[in-house]
Design a protein around this motif. Structure first.
Motif, mmCIF file in Angstrom:
data_model
loop_
_atom_site.group_PDB
_atom_site.id
_atom_site.type_symbol
_atom_site.label_atom_id
_atom_site.label_comp_id
_atom_site.label_asym_id
_atom_site.label_seq_id
_atom_site.Cartn_x
_atom_site.Cartn_y
_atom_site.Cartn_z
ATOM 1 N N TYR A 95 0.707 -1.322 -0.247
ATOM 2 C CA TYR A 95 -0.088 0.042 -0.127
ATOM 3 C C TYR A 95 0.806 1.228 0.112
ATOM 4 C CZ TYR A 95 -3.239 3.451 1.192
ATOM 5 O OH TYR A 95 -4.053 4.635 1.379
ATOM 6 N N ARG A 99 1.053 3.998 -2.881
ATOM 7 C CA ARG A 99 0.332 5.518 -2.884
ATOM 8 C C ARG A 99 1.340 6.537 -2.634
ATOM 9 N NH1 ARG A 99 -3.428 2.906 -4.566
ATOM 10 N NH2 ARG A 99 -5.545 3.088 -3.687
ATOM 11 N N PRO A 171 -8.632 2.856 -7.359
ATOM 12 C CA PRO A 171 -8.412 4.286 -7.512
ATOM 13 C C PRO A 171 -8.162 4.966 -6.062
ATOM 14 C CG PRO A 171 -10.741 3.817 -8.035
ATOM 15 C CD PRO A 171 -9.777 2.413 -7.693
ATOM 16 N N ARG A 172 -6.905 5.855 -6.199
ATOM 17 C CA ARG A 172 -6.420 6.582 -5.208
ATOM 18 C C ARG A 172 -7.186 7.679 -4.535
ATOM 19 N NH1 ARG A 172 -0.660 8.570 -6.009
ATOM 20 N NH2 ARG A 172 -0.407 6.494 -6.547
ATOM 21 N N GLN A 173 -8.232 8.101 -5.419
ATOM 22 C CA GLN A 173 -9.165 9.029 -5.129
ATOM 23 C C GLN A 173 -10.053 8.680 -3.859
ATOM 24 O OE1 GLN A 173 -8.697 8.379 -8.306
ATOM 25 N NE2 GLN A 173 -9.040 10.234 -9.443
ATOM 26 N N ILE A 174 -10.151 7.260 -3.740
ATOM 27 C CA ILE A 174 -10.922 6.697 -2.797
ATOM 28 C C ILE A 174 -10.189 7.199 -1.333
ATOM 29 C CG2 ILE A 174 -11.724 4.737 -1.668
ATOM 30 C CD1 ILE A 174 -12.516 3.339 -4.270
ATOM 31 N N ASP A 175 -9.139 6.882 -1.270
ATOM 32 C CA ASP A 175 -8.303 7.051 -0.039
ATOM 33 C C ASP A 175 -8.116 8.473 0.328
ATOM 34 O OD1 ASP A 175 -7.018 5.155 -1.729
ATOM 35 O OD2 ASP A 175 -5.249 5.443 -0.912
ATOM 36 N N GLU A 176 -7.885 9.303 -0.679
ATOM 37 C CA GLU A 176 -7.747 10.738 -0.630
ATOM 38 C C GLU A 176 -9.054 11.321 0.132
ATOM 39 O OE1 GLU A 176 -4.697 11.809 -4.041
ATOM 40 O OE2 GLU A 176 -6.722 12.490 -4.388
ATOM 41 N N MET A 177 -10.162 10.972 -0.578
ATOM 42 C CA MET A 177 -11.477 11.128 -0.070
ATOM 43 C C MET A 177 -11.731 10.868 1.401
ATOM 44 S SD MET A 177 -14.094 12.639 -1.419
ATOM 45 C CE MET A 177 -14.417 12.118 -3.016
ATOM 46 N N ALA A 178 -11.077 9.678 1.947
ATOM 47 C CA ALA A 178 -11.268 9.381 3.161
ATOM 48 C C ALA A 178 -10.530 10.213 4.247
ATOM 49 C CB ALA A 178 -10.864 7.877 3.452
ATOM 50 N N VAL A 192 -11.753 2.175 4.304
ATOM 51 C CA VAL A 192 -11.897 2.241 2.943
ATOM 52 C C VAL A 192 -11.226 1.451 2.022
ATOM 53 C CG1 VAL A 192 -12.217 4.004 1.007
ATOM 54 C CG2 VAL A 192 -12.580 4.720 3.424
ATOM 55 N N ASN A 196 -12.177 -2.903 0.218
ATOM 56 C CA ASN A 196 -12.371 -2.948 -1.057
ATOM 57 C C ASN A 196 -11.223 -4.061 -1.633
ATOM 58 O OD1 ASN A 196 -14.588 -1.358 -1.893
ATOM 59 N ND2 ASN A 196 -13.538 0.143 -0.952
ATOM 60 N N LEU B 51 -3.644 17.750 -0.425
ATOM 61 C CA LEU B 51 -3.414 16.299 -1.012
ATOM 62 C C LEU B 51 -1.907 16.367 -1.626
ATOM 63 C CD1 LEU B 51 -6.750 15.334 -2.207
ATOM 64 C CD2 LEU B 51 -5.739 14.585 -0.286
ATOM 65 N N TYR B 80 -14.657 15.126 -6.850
ATOM 66 C CA TYR B 80 -13.916 14.983 -7.893
ATOM 67 C C TYR B 80 -14.540 14.891 -9.309
ATOM 68 C CZ TYR B 80 -9.979 13.384 -5.008
ATOM 69 O OH TYR B 80 -8.900 13.096 -4.338
ATOM 70 N N ILE B 84 -16.354 9.549 -7.293
ATOM 71 C CA ILE B 84 -15.620 8.575 -6.500
ATOM 72 C C ILE B 84 -16.776 8.775 -5.161
ATOM 73 C CG2 ILE B 84 -13.737 8.537 -5.054
ATOM 74 C CD1 ILE B 84 -13.097 8.323 -7.696
ATOM 75 N N ASN B 85 -16.732 7.612 -5.003
ATOM 76 C CA ASN B 85 -17.536 7.261 -3.676
ATOM 77 C C ASN B 85 -16.915 5.782 -3.207
ATOM 78 O OD1 ASN B 85 -19.907 9.025 -3.705
ATOM 79 N ND2 ASN B 85 -20.311 8.035 -5.896
ATOM 80 N N TYR B 86 -17.321 5.560 -1.930
ATOM 81 C CA TYR B 86 -16.772 4.100 -1.142
ATOM 82 C C TYR B 86 -17.509 3.191 -1.847
ATOM 83 C CZ TYR B 86 -15.169 7.892 1.788
ATOM 84 O OH TYR B 86 -14.461 8.849 2.157
ATOM 85 N N HIS B 88 -17.745 -0.173 -1.295
ATOM 86 C CA HIS B 88 -18.405 -0.952 -0.397
ATOM 87 C C HIS B 88 -19.524 -0.581 0.473
ATOM 88 C CE1 HIS B 88 -15.585 1.292 2.187
ATOM 89 N NE2 HIS B 88 -15.854 0.681 3.197
ATOM 90 N N PHE B 97 -20.800 8.694 6.252
ATOM 91 C CA PHE B 97 -19.281 8.261 6.442
ATOM 92 C C PHE B 97 -18.501 9.493 7.306
ATOM 93 C CE2 PHE B 97 -14.616 8.047 5.810
ATOM 94 C CZ PHE B 97 -14.626 6.562 6.018
ATOM 95 N N ARG B 145 -22.072 13.779 -0.093
ATOM 96 C CA ARG B 145 -21.070 13.593 1.086
ATOM 97 C C ARG B 145 -20.427 14.755 1.362
ATOM 98 N NH1 ARG B 145 -18.569 9.653 -1.179
ATOM 99 N NH2 ARG B 145 -16.963 10.883 -1.771
ATOM 100 N N MET C 1 1.221 11.100 -4.585
ATOM 101 C CA MET C 1 0.401 11.932 -3.519
ATOM 102 C C MET C 1 1.554 12.244 -2.315
ATOM 103 S SD MET C 1 -2.776 10.411 -1.572
ATOM 104 C CE MET C 1 -2.322 8.833 -1.114
ATOM 105 N N PHE C 13 4.215 2.262 6.907
ATOM 106 C CA PHE C 13 3.372 1.311 6.147
ATOM 107 C C PHE C 13 4.668 0.523 5.440
ATOM 108 C CE2 PHE C 13 -0.425 4.049 5.536
ATOM 109 C CZ PHE C 13 -1.223 3.151 5.905
#
Lengths: 279, 360, 293
Positions: A95, A99, A171-178, A192, A196, B51, B80, B84-86, B88, B97, B145, C1, C13
């Protein structure tokens, strides 16, 4: 084109026969006795030879065989723990490598990934002697812990290799979003990314289990009696007066759990998960 | 109370993404950032969100340093350009969330999520997974969200660009209403479309190759673009710009056409300039005019744009209504010289003269 | 990133895995290099200094270089056969075939079995009078053959076992590749009226080139370690007919206990392998990708 179809199925059946031949032979041999073996190759019980359970009994304390329970347990524990640790460490490292960008001097991400994977090029024999001396120094020779350490070196590269590719596809946007939603990188990973990535982890786990379970060389050179693993115990039966029946029965017992893995791997394959994980 | 960027620069791998950017975003305002692809808009948002680390410059919010905070402490929400959504989590859990992460009481979570889903028109879809929704619906989940948190800073990176034309028009209307209701937030909205930027923004920032070219009230930027480059970016179709010479009350265009310079233009010092004319100021005429040959025509909504090869170079002509014009057809064009913009001949072409309102 | 506040997380990590691997691998590697420069053997164990003497001997060790050559031949030979068979099998159960999921599981089974354990079973199969191999060939009026006791037959036996064991691995990677191919190029080929052979040559094969390269290289790396099969089936014999480099090093090091010399052999072996693998990887890319480009 019916002719082509017939040839196709014929080819499939021929190969299936080839694949199953050694296992079928082992199955029938496992029910033989000394007489059944020395009278030449026979295949069908009652017709070719008089079946007996002696071979199977010999694995559980019966005469002329080995006690298979203990090596079996050793194999399960060593392979299981080494796979688990490799998956945990490998998933985390993969990971990170997928990333973040690491730079120390001229070493970059690609070099670190290559370092992990290049471990697979190392022939076991190169490592065997130093491993032997290292475990001797640590007083871990002939222990499960020592073997687990060695197996981590074998399995961690597999886990990293499969998981880096897998995470590159998430997609890395998922973790950025989190993270924007308030998660630290650890939380983003756990809440997150991990949920997945289960199919990728499953693929990596399958491969770790296969390669761990099937190792012979290190188990052979680094253990003696206490922590003998399954393959070593089985091969110890292999001598000039091999009890073929015990040998066959033990081989089948050792192969059995991996049939389950074959079924799981096929499911992953048919669902298309494997294509993403192996490139 | 505002978000301020001071001389922010950012480059990666030898490529400059942000070049000495200084901007101020006010709370309760919606700023649109307009620029072509790779103009640095996305990097701008990612730098604000935390970011991407900046190389130089400072970010402050309400006077407090902001650029040193990690992304998860910045109170920034982002939508975005990809949906982009989660994957799961259900739609409901996706929206919940950020609230759960902030330990909001369960009863309030339910209430807030339901009301936001209601606002974006997804009240009936709470139990679905994002993959079971259409693209437009998925983007609404992402917006929900971002809205549910009532974040101090709301960033939208070309949120509509991956939707089809009709849906884009419809969602743009919806977004205008929804974003206007975020009175306490600083909203920044990236787009490549001038019309969208004009329609949504209280303020407009024009970016190009990592630099801010102009910032201001949208109509002011549109009426008085700081340079020929800005003029081309903020007009759609792009303004036709032709080099030429102003001499003794006449404009002599490269390619040979000469026109009488009217009023204010005539008063400018003689010399080389670039002259610009908007597509909607050019009209086809029957017989005479500037001779040209249509290279192609495109119909967009209720307008038709003709690309015409003329002695001045390529000109874009905007016609009301839908017309069919065969490529290759000869037509004549004309425009009123008093509608010309005048830019400096050098560099990006600083604006020297803009036509006033009400003329022509 | 690259973000503010990430440094701690970045290291958290990567480092656990990296450090564990470094700790387990680096010591053996450095230690082996040091040992290879010593005269460590059964009579005088320990790290004395012998300089590059071992390497000079390695250079003139015919038996080692013959084992290397034999290994290369066996590895390349078996891997090519595995590739062709694996590809064929993957194509066979790729699309409309009855019970295809059953056959896929069946075809995967050999790679799941423990090589050394299966080798023990294969040894009974190759038994000249009591094994089924000669019995089966006898049906066609062939044999009996001295499977494990004549040089050529022993090599064939080892290769046959390797092919049985590892064709499934090729099959798995290539089938995974086939299943991930987009449909459009095949539709286009069908519209162009291409038959199955032309479709394969112009569409399927070129599109699987990257997977093929990966699979071939992985298998070559693994095949370069052939040793357990040899250990169980023939112990390198008859004579040195099936002795591979790994097995020879094993004999010198762990049986004759010439640790210093075995270490020098190991390092030489490793260097040769890395060079060969790099060259082969480059060649494969040129052959498989160059052709389809």
């Amino acid at each position: 084109m019916p002719l082509l179809s017939i040839l196709k199925y014929l080819a499939i059946l021929v190969w299936s026969g080839f694949v199953m031949a050694p296992l079928t032979w082992a199955l029938t041999t496992s029910f033989k006795t000394a007489n059944g073996v020395t009278s030449g190759p026979t295949y069908l019980p009652w017709i070719g030879y008089e079946p007996s359970l002696a071979g199977w009994r010999s694995l559980f304390g019966g005469a002329g065989g080995i006690d298979i329970v203990r090596p079996y347990l050793n194999s399960v524990i060593v392979t299981g723990s080494a796979s688990l640790i490799s998956i945990v460490l490998g998933t985390l490292a993969a990971y990170g490598l997928s990333r973040f960008s690491y730079r120390t001097g001229f070493v970059k991400n690609a070099d670190i990934v290559f370092f992990f994977i290049s471990q697979r090029i190392m022939p076991p024999i190169v490592l065997a002697i130093p491993f032997f001396l290292m475990l001797q120094f640590l007083d871990l020779l002939d222990t499960r812990l020592g073997l687990v350490l060695v197996y981590i070196a074998l399995l961690l590269p597999i886990a990293v290799w499969i998981m880096v590719d897998f995470f590159d596809g998430v997609p890395r946007q998922i973790d950025e979003m989190a993270m924007l939603d308030g998660c630290t990188p650890f939380e983003a990973f756990r809440r997150v990314v991990l949920p997945n990535s289960l199919s990728g982890i499953l693929v990596a786990a399958m491969f770790c289990l296969i390669f761990g379970w099937n190792d012979f060389f290190f188990a052979f050179t680094l253990t003696f009696t206490d922590t003998q693993l399954l393959p070593v115990a089985i091969v110890s039966l292999n001598s000039s007066v091999t009890p073929w029946w015990s040998l066959s029965a033990s081989a089948l017992i050792s192969v059995a759990p991996l049939i389950v893995i074959a079924i799981v791997v096929e499911r992953l394959l048919s669902r298309g998960t494997l294509a993403g994980a192996i490139r | 109370m505002s978000l301020v960027l001071n001389s922010v620069s950012l480059s990666r791998g030898g490529e400059i993404h942000l070049d000495d950017v200084s901007l101020r975003f006010d709370r309760g305002g919606l700023t649109t950032v307009l620029g072509r692809t790779l103009s640095g808009k996305t990097t701008l948002l990612r730098a604000i969100a935390g970011l991407q680390e900046t190389d130089r410059g400072t970010l402050t919010r309400d006077g407090e340093p902001f650029g040193t905070l990690p992304a998860w402490k910045r109170d920034v929400a982002m939508v975005y350009q990809q949906f982009i959504n989660y994957p799961h989590l259900s739609v409901f859990e996706n929206v919940a969330f950020p609230l759960r992460k902030r330990k909001v009481a369960e009863s309030e979570v339910g209430h807030r999520v339901r009301s936001v889903l209601d606002v974006v028109g997804l009240a009936a879809f709470g139990e679905r997974k994002p993959s079971q929704l259409s693209g437009g619906q998925q983007q609404r989940v992402a917006l929900a969200r971002a809205l549910v948190r009532k974040a101090g800073v709301l960033l939208l990176d070309e949120p509509l660009v991956n939707l089809d034309y009709k849906l884009r028009e419809q969602l743009r209307e919806e977004f205008r209403g929804l974003l206007a209701s975020q009175a306490d937030a600083t909203v920044i909205y990236n787009t490549t479309e001038p019309a969208e930027a004009m329609m949504l923004g209280d303020r407009l920032v024009v970016m190009h190759e990592g630099r801010v070219l102009q910032a201001g009230v949208p109509t002011a930027v549109f009426d008085r673009p700081a340079s020929a480059l800005v003029a081309r970016i903020v007009t759609d179709p792009p303004m036709t710009i032709v080099a030429g010479t102003l001499d003794g009350g006449r404009v002599l265009f490269e390619g040979g056409l000469a026109l009488d310079a009217p009023g204010l233009l005539a008063a400018m010092p003689p010399g080389r300039y670039r002259f610009g004319i908007r597509a909607n100021e050019i009209e086809p005429v029957d017989g005479g005019g500037i001779a040209g040959r249509v290279t192609f025509g495109e119909v967009s909504g209720s307008e038709t744009f003709l690309h015409v090869e003329t002695m001045l170079g390529e000109a874009v002509v905007q016609l009301e209504g839908v017309h069919r014009v065969e490529p290759g057809r000869q037509i004549g064009l004309s425009f009123a010289p008093e509608r010309l913009f005048v830019f400096a001949a050098q560099g990006e072409g600083a604006l020297l003269h803009a036509p006033g309102h009400g003329e022509g | 990133m690259d973000q503010t506040g990430l440094r701690f997380y970045k290291s958290s990590f990567l480092l656990p895995g990296l450090l564990v691997l470094l700790a387990i691998i680096l010591f053996p590697l450095v230690f082996t290099i040091r040992v290879s420069l010593s005269g460590w053997d059964a009579i005088s164990p320990g790290l004395n200094w012998a300089g590059v003497r071992n390497y000079v001997i390695v250079f003139g060790d015919r038996r080692f270089w013959e084992a290397m050559l034999r290994l290369s031949g066996m590895a390349i030979g078996t891997v090519l056969v595995q590739y062709v068979l694996g590809f064929a099998l993957a194509l066979l159960v790729w699309r409309e075939v009855l019970f295809r999921r059953f056959f896929r599981v069946l075809f995967l089974i050999p790679m799941m079995t423990t090589p050394v354990v299966m080798s023990v079973i294969w040894r009974t199969i190759f038994h000249e009078s009591l094994g089924p191999a000669n019995d089966f060939l006898g049906l066609f009026g062939l044999g009996p053959y001295p499977w494990l006791t004549s040089a050529n037959w022993a090599v064939a036996a080892v290769m046959l076992v390797e092919i049985w064991q590892w064709t499934p691995f090729m099959f798995l990677l290539l089938l995974a590749g086939l299943l991930s191919l987009p449909r459009e190029p095949f539709l286009a080929a069908a519209i162009d009226g291409a038959g199955p052979i032309r479709t394969f040559l112009n569409v399927t094969f070129p599109m699987l080139a990257p997977v093929s390269i990966g699979a071939l290289i992985i298998r070559l790396i693994e095949a370069s370690k052939i040793m357990e099969t040899v250990y169980v089936l023939t112990s390198g014999g008859p004579g040195t007919a099936t002795e591979t480099a790994g097995y020879y090093i094993y004999i010198r090091g762990l049986r004759d206990f010439e640790i210093g010399y075995a270490a020098a052999l190991s390092i030489t072996y490793l260097v040769v392998m890395i060079v060969l693998m790099t060259v082969i990887a480059k060649l494969l890319v040129r052959v498989l990708v160059g052709r389809s480009a």
